[in-house]
Design a protein around this motif. Sequence first.
Motif: not given
Length: 276
Positions: A111-121, A143-148
């Motif tokens: 999703s746009l929201f999750d994709s934005s979070e992924l890019r920031q991480l 950060f890897l744990a948060e990304l997963l």
Amino acid sequence: MSKQSGEQQIQEIKLYESKHKEKDLVQTHHHTTHQILYVLEGTGKCTLNQTDYALESDNVVLIAPYTKHSILSSSKLTVLVLEFNESFLSDEVRTELLPFVFKDSSVMKMSLFDSSELRQLLRKMLYEQSHGDNLRMLAMKIFLAELLFVMKRSYQSNQIADTNKLRVEWLRNYINTHYYEITASEDLSKKMGMSTRYVHSIFKEHYGKTPMQYLTEVRLELVKDMLLETDNDIASICFEVGFESVSTFYRVFKKYVGIPPNQYRTSHHEPGYGED
């Protein structure tokens, strides 16, 4: 794409850029590590265990260890590659997140929201990798744990969206075939075992109208056909498609079509209608 053999297995987390020209081919290979590929730009095709997936910007490719994979770029393709060894992760991440995210090697559209979070991480990880101090690897690990976690949440959200899509498709088909017996929106919500508000919400999200608005449109299309193709009395047609009263039917028909049903019949009749 970097190829890690068993002897070259990384012992930590690496994040690097992989560039490909148009029609570049990364031959089939596998890794002993986990990889997450994030497509920054371009298009192409990724083959995972002999299954082909289209690639485009913002796609996320999940590659579990020993997955045979290849990539063919159809344009200039730039990918961020996040590669890591699971032994570097905490027990909680290895047991709660990793098996879920890497259950199958696949390509995700977030999703746009999750994709934005992924890019920031990913940006944070790039910064730590280049400028971090002695806490660099701890930061990368966090950060890897948060990304997963973000990816697991995104997958669960997609499952809900897919489930709702199946629900509204079933409801749409039900309306198409039971239009004559539906009297109120509560009939539909009871049939689905959900609240009327939720049914309206998911149906409108997919089709841009409520179930009852769609029901009215289905009935009116049938009425228009019957007005032109039969000589049935308008009251009979109204009853057959499920309208509870003739006055309501006349009001709804004029609202949607612009003219009364009898005028519609007269103005649309072709010369010689009903003649042998």
